[in-house]
Design a protein around this motif. Structure first.
Motif, PDB file in Angstrom:
ATOM      1  N   LEU A  90      25.490  22.427 -29.332  1.00 58.96           N
ATOM      2  CA  LEU A  90      25.484  22.738 -27.437  1.00 58.96           C
ATOM      3  C   LEU A  90      24.312  23.426 -26.240  1.00 58.96           C
ATOM      4  O   LEU A  90      23.969  22.856 -25.568  1.00 58.96           O
ATOM      5  N   ASN A  91      23.669  24.371 -26.838  1.00 62.72           N
ATOM      6  CA  ASN A  91      22.551  24.918 -26.719  1.00 62.72           C
ATOM      7  C   ASN A  91      21.589  24.333 -26.256  1.00 62.72           C
ATOM      8  O   ASN A  91      21.107  23.777 -25.139  1.00 62.72           O
ATOM      9  N   THR A  92      20.871  23.551 -27.794  1.00 59.52           N
ATOM     10  CA  THR A  92      19.859  22.191 -27.321  1.00 59.52           C
ATOM     11  C   THR A  92      20.716  21.562 -26.018  1.00 59.52           C
ATOM     12  O   THR A  92      19.637  20.711 -25.952  1.00 59.52           O
ATOM     13  N   SER A  93      21.641  20.648 -25.810  1.00 59.46           N
ATOM     14  CA  SER A  93      21.927  19.930 -25.169  1.00 59.46           C
ATOM     15  C   SER A  93      21.455  20.220 -23.554  1.00 59.46           C
ATOM     16  O   SER A  93      21.141  20.320 -23.017  1.00 59.46           O
ATOM     17  N   ARG A  94      22.061  21.369 -23.261  1.00 61.45           N
ATOM     18  CA  ARG A  94      21.895  22.321 -22.369  1.00 61.45           C
ATOM     19  C   ARG A  94      20.602  22.668 -22.486  1.00 61.45           C
ATOM     20  O   ARG A  94      19.902  22.461 -20.823  1.00 61.45           O
ATOM     21  N   GLU A  95      20.156  22.943 -23.206  1.00 68.34           N
ATOM     22  CA  GLU A  95      18.160  22.866 -22.893  1.00 68.34           C
ATOM     23  C   GLU A  95      17.626  21.238 -22.391  1.00 68.34           C
ATOM     24  O   GLU A  95      16.430  21.559 -21.307  1.00 68.34           O
ATOM     25  N   GLU A 143      18.305  10.819 -14.562  1.00 72.08           N
ATOM     26  CA  GLU A 143      17.745  12.417 -14.107  1.00 72.08           C
ATOM     27  C   GLU A 143      18.689  14.136 -14.718  1.00 72.08           C
ATOM     28  O   GLU A 143      19.895  13.477 -14.710  1.00 72.08           O
ATOM     29  N   GLY A 144      18.559  14.248 -16.138  1.00 73.63           N
ATOM     30  CA  GLY A 144      19.183  15.476 -17.031  1.00 73.63           C
ATOM     31  C   GLY A 144      20.730  14.340 -17.875  1.00 73.63           C
ATOM     32  O   GLY A 144      20.745  15.425 -18.568  1.00 73.63           O
ATOM     33  N   GLY A 145      21.630  13.992 -17.240  1.00 75.88           N
ATOM     34  CA  GLY A 145      22.826  13.549 -17.514  1.00 75.88           C
ATOM     35  C   GLY A 145      23.491  15.067 -17.580  1.00 75.88           C
ATOM     36  O   GLY A 145      23.327  15.744 -16.777  1.00 75.88           O
ATOM     37  N   TRP A 146      24.845  14.634 -18.734  1.00 71.97           N
ATOM     38  CA  TRP A 146      26.231  15.173 -18.412  1.00 71.97           C
ATOM     39  C   TRP A 146      26.688  15.636 -19.407  1.00 71.97           C
ATOM     40  O   TRP A 146      26.657  14.999 -20.493  1.00 71.97           O
ATOM     41  N   ALA A 162      30.563  12.359 -40.267  1.00 75.53           N
ATOM     42  CA  ALA A 162      31.265  13.267 -40.517  1.00 75.53           C
ATOM     43  C   ALA A 162      32.707  14.343 -40.436  1.00 75.53           C
ATOM     44  O   ALA A 162      31.304  15.286 -39.111  1.00 75.53           O
ATOM     45  N   PRO A 163      32.999  14.587 -41.036  1.00 77.06           N
ATOM     46  CA  PRO A 163      34.026  15.616 -40.564  1.00 77.06           C
ATOM     47  C   PRO A 163      33.694  16.951 -39.555  1.00 77.06           C
ATOM     48  O   PRO A 163      34.100  18.105 -39.174  1.00 77.06           O
ATOM     49  N   ASP A 164      32.673  17.087 -41.022  1.00 72.73           N
ATOM     50  CA  ASP A 164      32.321  18.562 -40.953  1.00 72.73           C
ATOM     51  C   ASP A 164      31.117  18.940 -40.602  1.00 72.73           C
ATOM     52  O   ASP A 164      30.707  19.749 -40.328  1.00 72.73           O
ATOM     53  N   SER A 165      30.410  17.758 -39.005  1.00 72.67           N
ATOM     54  CA  SER A 165      28.950  17.487 -38.922  1.00 72.67           C
ATOM     55  C   SER A 165      29.192  17.865 -36.972  1.00 72.67           C
ATOM     56  O   SER A 165      30.058  18.892 -36.928  1.00 72.67           O
ATOM     57  N   HIS A 166      28.343  19.047 -36.524  1.00 72.02           N
ATOM     58  CA  HIS A 166      28.262  19.528 -35.424  1.00 72.02           C
ATOM     59  C   HIS A 166      27.336  18.818 -34.748  1.00 72.02           C
ATOM     60  O   HIS A 166      25.761  19.070 -34.471  1.00 72.02           O
ATOM     61  N   HIS A 167      27.836  18.041 -33.753  1.00 68.93           N
ATOM     62  CA  HIS A 167      26.821  17.040 -32.358  1.00 68.93           C
ATOM     63  C   HIS A 167      27.754  17.560 -30.781  1.00 68.93           C
ATOM     64  O   HIS A 167      28.602  18.006 -31.451  1.00 68.93           O
ATOM     65  N   THR A 168      26.370  17.079 -30.226  1.00 64.90           N
ATOM     66  CA  THR A 168      26.639  17.303 -28.939  1.00 64.90           C
ATOM     67  C   THR A 168      26.633  16.429 -28.241  1.00 64.90           C
ATOM     68  O   THR A 168      25.626  15.401 -29.015  1.00 64.90           O
TER      69      THR A 168
END
Length: 212
Positions: A90-95, A143-146, A162-168
């Motif tokens: 999530l932090n990476t996406s916000r950056e 620009e940027g996205g959401w 995968a069910p246990d992966s963490h993506h944003t």
């Protein structure tokens, strides 16, 4: 002597072939489980997407099936990033969003010998006001996205998550109420912040998750 010489030549050829095969195997990239290429060009799909300036667009032709039970009729066009946990992704996406990601995104429907432009929209949100949907111009400039959510069930069924992966997910554009069929996506990242070059990201095309 002649037979012995032929035997030695054959043995040398076999050994040299084995060595060459070993060299080729070691130089080739090893695909991970369920590599994106195995999923072909059927939605949903992912592609590696370095966040650097592109001299030419990335172009993908794909087939769009009808939305599933857990999908909305809106198609997500954007990127996804992963992390060791949900907070890091999530932090990476916000950056990425805060630094800006100037890009051009265009979608066309393929019919016979024609390419028909598909209208795209973006979500515009300002603190303290309701989010609104705005059209993206014919140049496809965004620009940027959401931050957005996609149909994870379809990704897992396709072997792309995968069910246990963490993506944003960071949407760059939406295509609304599309008919199933064949489409052509063109995406070109223009001049992103140099600090994004090390970010591991993927192009993601998937249906948006249906609201409950």
């Amino acid at each position: 002597m002649f037979r012995q010489g032929r035997w030695l030549v054959c043995l040398a050829l076999i050994l040299s072939g084995s060595l060459l095969s070993g060299c080729r195997a070691s130089s080739e990239a090893v695909p991970g489980p369920r590599a994106p290429a195995e999923n072909g060009t059927l939605v949903p799909f992912v592609r590696p997407l370095p966040l650097v300036a592109m001299t030419t667009p990335m172009v993908v032709e794909f087939t769009l099936p009808p939305p599933g039970k857990s999908s909305s009729p809106t198609l997500f066009l954007g990127i996804r990033v992963g992390g060791e946990d949900g907070l890091k992704s999530l932090n990476t996406s916000r950056e990425i969003r805060s630094m800006g990601l100037p890009a051009e995104v265009k979608l066309e429907r393929l019919e016979a010998q024609k390419r028909i432009p598909v209208p795209l929209v973006r979500v515009e949100s300002v603190a303290g006001t309701p989010a609104r949907i705005e059209p993206i111009g014919p140049t496809g400039r965004v620009e940027g996205g959401w931050l957005d959510d996609v149909d994870h069930q379809s990704l897992q069924s396709a072997g792309l998550e995968a069910p246990d992966s963490h993506h944003t997910q960071l949407a760059l554009a939406w295509a609304q109420e599309l008919q199933p069929g064949h489409y052509r996506l063109s995406m070109q990242i223009l001049k992103p912040d140099d600090r994004l070059a090390a970010t591991q990201a993927e192009l993601l095309v998937a249906y948006v998750n249906k609201s409950k």
